[in-house]
Every structure is written in structure tokens, then in C-alpha cells.
Design a protein around this motif. Structure first.
Motif, PDB file in Angstrom:
ATOM      1  N   GLU A 106       8.531 -14.071  -2.999  1.00 50.21           N
ATOM      2  CA  GLU A 106       8.548 -13.419  -1.690  1.00 50.21           C
ATOM      3  C   GLU A 106       7.174 -13.500  -1.019  1.00 50.21           C
ATOM      4  OE1 GLU A 106      10.320  -9.554  -1.744  1.00 50.21           O
ATOM      5  OE2 GLU A 106      12.063 -10.263  -2.887  1.00 50.21           O
ATOM      6  N   VAL A 107       6.125 -13.409  -1.798  1.00 51.48           N
ATOM      7  CA  VAL A 107       4.783 -13.590  -1.243  1.00 51.48           C
ATOM      8  C   VAL A 107       4.592 -15.050  -0.824  1.00 51.48           C
ATOM      9  CG1 VAL A 107       2.319 -13.270  -1.668  1.00 51.48           C
ATOM     10  CG2 VAL A 107       3.950 -11.718  -2.718  1.00 51.48           C
ATOM     11  N   VAL A 108       5.135 -15.987  -1.583  1.00 53.19           N
ATOM     12  CA  VAL A 108       5.097 -17.402  -1.186  1.00 53.19           C
ATOM     13  C   VAL A 108       5.776 -17.585   0.164  1.00 53.19           C
ATOM     14  CG1 VAL A 108       5.915 -19.725  -1.740  1.00 53.19           C
ATOM     15  CG2 VAL A 108       5.001 -18.266  -3.554  1.00 53.19           C
ATOM     16  N   GLY A 109       6.915 -16.933   0.357  1.00 50.63           N
ATOM     17  CA  GLY A 109       7.612 -17.034   1.634  1.00 50.63           C
ATOM     18  C   GLY A 109       6.731 -16.626   2.802  1.00 50.63           C
ATOM     19  N   ALA A 111       3.503 -16.703   2.837  1.00 51.64           N
ATOM     20  CA  ALA A 111       2.409 -17.669   2.954  1.00 51.64           C
ATOM     21  C   ALA A 111       2.843 -18.949   3.661  1.00 51.64           C
ATOM     22  CB  ALA A 111       1.866 -18.005   1.564  1.00 51.64           C
ATOM     23  N   LEU A 112       4.132 -19.213   3.709  1.00 49.21           N
ATOM     24  CA  LEU A 112       4.652 -20.431   4.349  1.00 49.21           C
ATOM     25  C   LEU A 112       4.891 -20.273   5.847  1.00 49.21           C
ATOM     26  CD1 LEU A 112       7.242 -21.531   1.642  1.00 49.21           C
ATOM     27  CD2 LEU A 112       5.153 -22.768   2.261  1.00 49.21           C
ATOM     28  N   LEU A 113       4.729 -19.071   6.371  1.00 49.30           N
ATOM     29  CA  LEU A 113       5.108 -18.816   7.762  1.00 49.30           C
ATOM     30  C   LEU A 113       4.297 -19.625   8.772  1.00 49.30           C
ATOM     31  CD1 LEU A 113       5.912 -14.999   7.902  1.00 49.30           C
ATOM     32  CD2 LEU A 113       7.431 -16.905   8.469  1.00 49.30           C
ATOM     33  N   ASP A 114       3.092 -20.064   8.394  1.00 54.17           N
ATOM     34  CA  ASP A 114       2.278 -20.862   9.316  1.00 54.17           C
ATOM     35  C   ASP A 114       2.700 -22.324   9.362  1.00 54.17           C
ATOM     36  OD1 ASP A 114       0.759 -18.699  10.052  1.00 54.17           O
ATOM     37  OD2 ASP A 114      -0.805 -19.056   8.559  1.00 54.17           O
ATOM     38  N   HIS A 115       3.627 -22.738   8.497  1.00 51.35           N
ATOM     39  CA  HIS A 115       4.105 -24.119   8.499  1.00 51.35           C
ATOM     40  C   HIS A 115       5.064 -24.358   9.663  1.00 51.35           C
ATOM     41  CE1 HIS A 115       2.286 -24.134   4.581  1.00 51.35           C
ATOM     42  NE2 HIS A 115       2.761 -25.332   4.273  1.00 51.35           N
ATOM     43  N   ARG A 116       5.427 -25.624   9.848  1.00 52.30           N
ATOM     44  CA  ARG A 116       6.379 -25.984  10.897  1.00 52.30           C
ATOM     45  C   ARG A 116       7.462 -26.875  10.306  1.00 52.30           C
ATOM     46  NH1 ARG A 116       5.608 -24.566  15.738  1.00 52.30           N
ATOM     47  NH2 ARG A 116       7.088 -26.133  16.499  1.00 52.30           N
ATOM     48  N   GLY A 117       8.691 -26.635  10.788  1.00 56.14           N
ATOM     49  CA  GLY A 117       9.792 -27.539  10.493  1.00 56.14           C
ATOM     50  C   GLY A 117      10.295 -27.527   9.067  1.00 56.14           C
ATOM     51  N   LEU A 118      10.071 -26.447   8.320  1.00 58.91           N
ATOM     52  CA  LEU A 118      10.575 -26.389   6.951  1.00 58.91           C
ATOM     53  C   LEU A 118      12.087 -26.159   6.961  1.00 58.91           C
ATOM     54  CD1 LEU A 118       7.914 -24.204   5.092  1.00 58.91           C
ATOM     55  CD2 LEU A 118       8.013 -26.691   5.288  1.00 58.91           C
ATOM     56  N   ARG A 119      12.748 -26.758   5.979  1.00 58.85           N
ATOM     57  CA  ARG A 119      14.176 -26.508   5.742  1.00 58.85           C
ATOM     58  C   ARG A 119      14.278 -25.846   4.369  1.00 58.85           C
ATOM     59  NH1 ARG A 119      15.638 -32.533   6.277  1.00 58.85           N
ATOM     60  NH2 ARG A 119      13.429 -32.582   5.674  1.00 58.85           N
ATOM     61  N   VAL A 120      14.727 -24.606   4.356  1.00 55.10           N
ATOM     62  CA  VAL A 120      14.661 -23.778   3.153  1.00 55.10           C
ATOM     63  C   VAL A 120      16.059 -23.311   2.770  1.00 55.10           C
ATOM     64  CG1 VAL A 120      13.679 -21.721   2.101  1.00 55.10           C
ATOM     65  CG2 VAL A 120      12.360 -22.989   3.820  1.00 55.10           C
ATOM     66  N   ILE A 121      16.408 -23.540   1.498  1.00 56.28           N
ATOM     67  CA  ILE A 121      17.629 -22.966   0.921  1.00 56.28           C
ATOM     68  C   ILE A 121      17.188 -21.901  -0.067  1.00 56.28           C
ATOM     69  CG2 ILE A 121      19.752 -23.398  -0.364  1.00 56.28           C
ATOM     70  CD1 ILE A 121      18.052 -26.404   0.982  1.00 56.28           C
ATOM     71  N   THR A 122      17.710 -20.691   0.074  1.00 53.86           N
ATOM     72  CA  THR A 122      17.275 -19.601  -0.808  1.00 53.86           C
ATOM     73  C   THR A 122      18.440 -18.701  -1.180  1.00 53.86           C
ATOM     74  OG1 THR A 122      15.691 -17.768  -1.068  1.00 53.86           O
ATOM     75  CG2 THR A 122      16.635 -18.108   1.135  1.00 53.86           C
ATOM     76  N   ASN A 123      18.353 -18.122  -2.351  1.00 54.34           N
ATOM     77  CA  ASN A 123      19.303 -17.085  -2.755  1.00 54.34           C
ATOM     78  C   ASN A 123      18.633 -15.713  -2.754  1.00 54.34           C
ATOM     79  OD1 ASN A 123      17.719 -17.853  -5.023  1.00 54.34           O
ATOM     80  ND2 ASN A 123      19.225 -17.001  -6.435  1.00 54.34           N
ATOM     81  N   ASN A 124      17.553 -15.597  -2.001  1.00 59.65           N
ATOM     82  CA  ASN A 124      16.795 -14.361  -1.885  1.00 59.65           C
ATOM     83  C   ASN A 124      16.856 -13.888  -0.435  1.00 59.65           C
ATOM     84  OD1 ASN A 124      14.673 -12.439  -1.591  1.00 59.65           O
ATOM     85  ND2 ASN A 124      13.645 -13.269  -3.387  1.00 59.65           N
ATOM     86  N   LEU A 125      17.623 -12.839  -0.167  1.00 64.27           N
ATOM     87  CA  LEU A 125      17.797 -12.380   1.211  1.00 64.27           C
ATOM     88  C   LEU A 125      16.491 -11.893   1.820  1.00 64.27           C
ATOM     89  CD1 LEU A 125      21.198 -10.449   1.017  1.00 64.27           C
ATOM     90  CD2 LEU A 125      20.780 -12.844   1.607  1.00 64.27           C
ATOM     91  N   ALA A 128      14.770 -14.952   3.082  1.00 66.47           N
ATOM     92  CA  ALA A 128      15.472 -15.479   4.252  1.00 66.47           C
ATOM     93  C   ALA A 128      15.088 -14.714   5.516  1.00 66.47           C
ATOM     94  CB  ALA A 128      16.978 -15.414   4.027  1.00 66.47           C
ATOM     95  N   ILE A 129      14.992 -13.396   5.405  1.00 68.18           N
ATOM     96  CA  ILE A 129      14.627 -12.582   6.573  1.00 68.18           C
ATOM     97  C   ILE A 129      13.202 -12.892   7.012  1.00 68.18           C
ATOM     98  CG2 ILE A 129      14.164 -10.210   7.321  1.00 68.18           C
ATOM     99  CD1 ILE A 129      16.538  -9.379   5.518  1.00 68.18           C
ATOM    100  N   VAL A 130      12.278 -13.008   6.049  1.00 67.86           N
ATOM    101  CA  VAL A 130      10.882 -13.312   6.377  1.00 67.86           C
ATOM    102  C   VAL A 130      10.779 -14.667   7.073  1.00 67.86           C
ATOM    103  CG1 VAL A 130       8.630 -13.891   5.384  1.00 67.86           C
ATOM    104  CG2 VAL A 130       9.859 -11.861   4.592  1.00 67.86           C
ATOM    105  N   LEU A 131      11.397 -15.692   6.499  1.00 70.02           N
ATOM    106  CA  LEU A 131      11.249 -17.048   7.022  1.00 70.02           C
ATOM    107  C   LEU A 131      11.979 -17.250   8.345  1.00 70.02           C
ATOM    108  CD1 LEU A 131      11.522 -19.199   3.765  1.00 70.02           C
ATOM    109  CD2 LEU A 131       9.470 -18.482   4.991  1.00 70.02           C
ATOM    110  N   SER A 132      13.016 -16.461   8.611  1.00 67.47           N
ATOM    111  CA  SER A 132      13.748 -16.614   9.873  1.00 67.47           C
ATOM    112  C   SER A 132      12.911 -16.210  11.078  1.00 67.47           C
ATOM    113  CB  SER A 132      15.045 -15.801   9.837  1.00 67.47           C
ATOM    114  OG  SER A 132      14.772 -14.415   9.732  1.00 67.47           O
ATOM    115  N   ASP A 133      11.749 -15.576  10.841  1.00 69.14           N
ATOM    116  CA  ASP A 133      10.859 -15.243  11.952  1.00 69.14           C
ATOM    117  C   ASP A 133      10.178 -16.474  12.546  1.00 69.14           C
ATOM    118  OD1 ASP A 133      11.368 -12.553  11.951  1.00 69.14           O
ATOM    119  OD2 ASP A 133       9.670 -12.023  10.670  1.00 69.14           O
TER     120      ASP A 133
END
Length: 258
Positions: A106-109, A111-125, A128-133
Motif C-alpha cells: 500500500e505504501v508502494v501504491g 509512491a507510484l502516484l507520480d508516475h504516468r500511464g501505469l496499468r495496474v491489476i490489484t486484488n487490494n481495494l 485501487a482507491i489510492v491509484l485511481s486518483d
């Protein structure tokens, strides 16, 4: 519930996880504090589910039970942030990746928010909420049974969705690492999802801090031969470094905070 542990309390938890049991007097001598101080620490840690009190001392939870999720979120947080930054630095924009369960991930998620164009599959809701921002991300949530304690998704439907993809990076967590390189976890269903992620990732990144070394858990995920790179916060013991060399696993020790 976040206990906001101080350094002594964090180290106390790590000692008990490593040793299995510690006496009050032993801990008081180790930390050079009064036994009453240690007892207050133990009461706090037991209240938050981090340790189990016994007469004259304290023990770790058994190999069939993990610490409470909210308690795990507060443990080794600074170390997790360093590990997460190290992992994020290795993920290029536009990459595809799996991210599975765990407080480190979840902390990794985040840390990835500054990236662009990532395609992420996760089983951690939570992830998913963090990255959808980030509007440039495509986030796919695996179906299955949602666990109330941590918002993780597991089950056959989860595994079937994972098997439909082949991604650039699989980012996984773990609960315990034995000195022979065996990777252990507490939940059989969670392990099965992680194994599917490993099989369908071109590279597998493990994020796990030093407190996982020697920690006991019941379910075997595999060993380091299935991991391309381990991201951690301290240099591991020499015996484990030898295992990494034989497995061809890269070791990334996150830089210390300034």
C-alpha cells in the motif's frame, strides 16, 4: 487503530518476533530501562494485537495468525516508505503491473502516484482507491471474496483474472523469510493469488523489511528463485545473501533517510 510506536517499541516487537518469547527482565536489561517501562510497552503492544502477554514476559502471535491489519500499518512505516521509493524508482512510466496485498504494498501504491500511464491489476481495494486518483492510470480490480479486515480480495475468481494477463512487473509482499530463502505467509488463499502473480509477471519484485527475516508463518509461497529483485531496508545476514546469489535475485537496500 494505529499505535504510533516509538523506536524502542518497534525494536521490542522485532525482538519478540525473532525470538518467539522474551522475559520482562531480559527486555529491561536490553533497553536499559526500568521493568515498569517495559510492562507499559508490553501492555500497549498487546492491546493493539502486536504481541501476546504471558506470565513474566511476552510472545509473538502463533505461526497460524498474523498481526492485526491496523497494527501492521503502523509498524516499520519509515522503512516501508524507503522500500516503496526504491521500488517506484525501478518502475518506468507506461508499465503494466500486478500489486498484491500487504501494508508495504500500500505504501508502494502511494509512491507510484507520480508516475504516468501505469496499468495496474490489484486484488487490494485500498491500493485501487489510492491509484485511481491518478487520471493517467488504468486500474483493474480483481474479483473475488473481499476480506473485511484489510479489503483484500482472494479466491478462485481472483486467480482466474490474474491468469488473463501477462504484465511487466509483479510486486508482492511476504510475512516471513527463512534464512534458507523460503518465503512464508499466513493465508493459504492469499498465497495462491501471489503464486499466480509470480507466474504471470515478466519480473517479480518483493518488498519486505528486515523484520520479516526469521519470522514464522505456516504457508509456503516459494523461495527466492522465483523473485527477480528483493527490496529491503537493511543488509540481510550473510547466509541469506548467499541464497540470493545462488538464486540470481538482485538485492536493493533502500538508502537511509538523511
Amino acid at each position: 487503530m494505529d499505535p504510533r510506536l516509538n523506536r524502542r517499541q518497534e525494536e521490542l516487537v522485532a525482538i519478540v518476533q525473532r525470538e518467539g518469547f522474551a522475559a520482562v527482565e531480559q527486555l529491561a536489561t536490553h533497553f536499559d530501562v526500568a521493568p515498569q517501562t517495559i510492562r507499559r510497552d508490553l501492555n500497549l503492544l498487546a492491546d493493539h494485537g502486536l504481541l501476546r502477554r504471558y506470565h513474566g514476559g511476552v510472545g509473538a502471535p502463533s505461526s497460524v495468525e498474523n498481526l492485526a491489519y491496523a497494527a501492521r500499518q503502523g509498524l516499520q512505516l519509515a522503512e516501508k516508505e524507503r522500500i516503496a521509493a526504491s521500488i517506484a524508482s525501478q518502475i518506468p512510466d507506461g508499465a503494466s503491473l500486478f500489486i498484491n496485498l500487504g501494508t508495504t504494498n500500500e505504501v508502494v501504491g502511494r509512491a507510484l502516484l507520480d508516475h504516468r500511464g501505469l496499468r495496474v491489476i490489484t486484488n487490494n481495494l485500498n491500493i485501487a482507491i489510492v491509484l485511481s486518483d491518478n487520471p493517467s492510470f488504468e486500474v483493474i480490480v480483481a474479483g473475488g471474496v473481499v476480506r473485511g479486515r484489510d479489503h483484500g480480495v482472494t479466491g478462485e475468481a481472483t486467480i482466474e483474472l490474474v491468469r488473463q494477463f501477462k504484465v511487466d512487473y509483479g510486486i508482492i509482499g511476504i510475512s516471513g523469510i527463512e534464512l534458507d530463502g523460503t518465503l512464508l505467509d499466513f493465508d493459504y488463499h492469499e498465497v495462491r493469488v501471489a503464486q499466480a502473480i509470480i507466474e504471470h509477471s515478466r519480473q517479480v519484485f518483493l518488498g519486505a523489511d528486515h523484520s520479516k527475516i526469521g519470522r514464522n508463518a505456516m504457508v509456503r509461497l516459494g523461495d527466492f528463485s522465483r523473485v527477480d529483485a528483493w527490496f529491503t531496508d537493511r543488509q540481510p545476514p550473510g547466509e541469506l545473501v548467499d541464497v540470493l546469489d545462488r538464486s540470481g535475485t538482485e538485492l536493493h537496500v533502500a538508502p537511509s533517510a538523511p
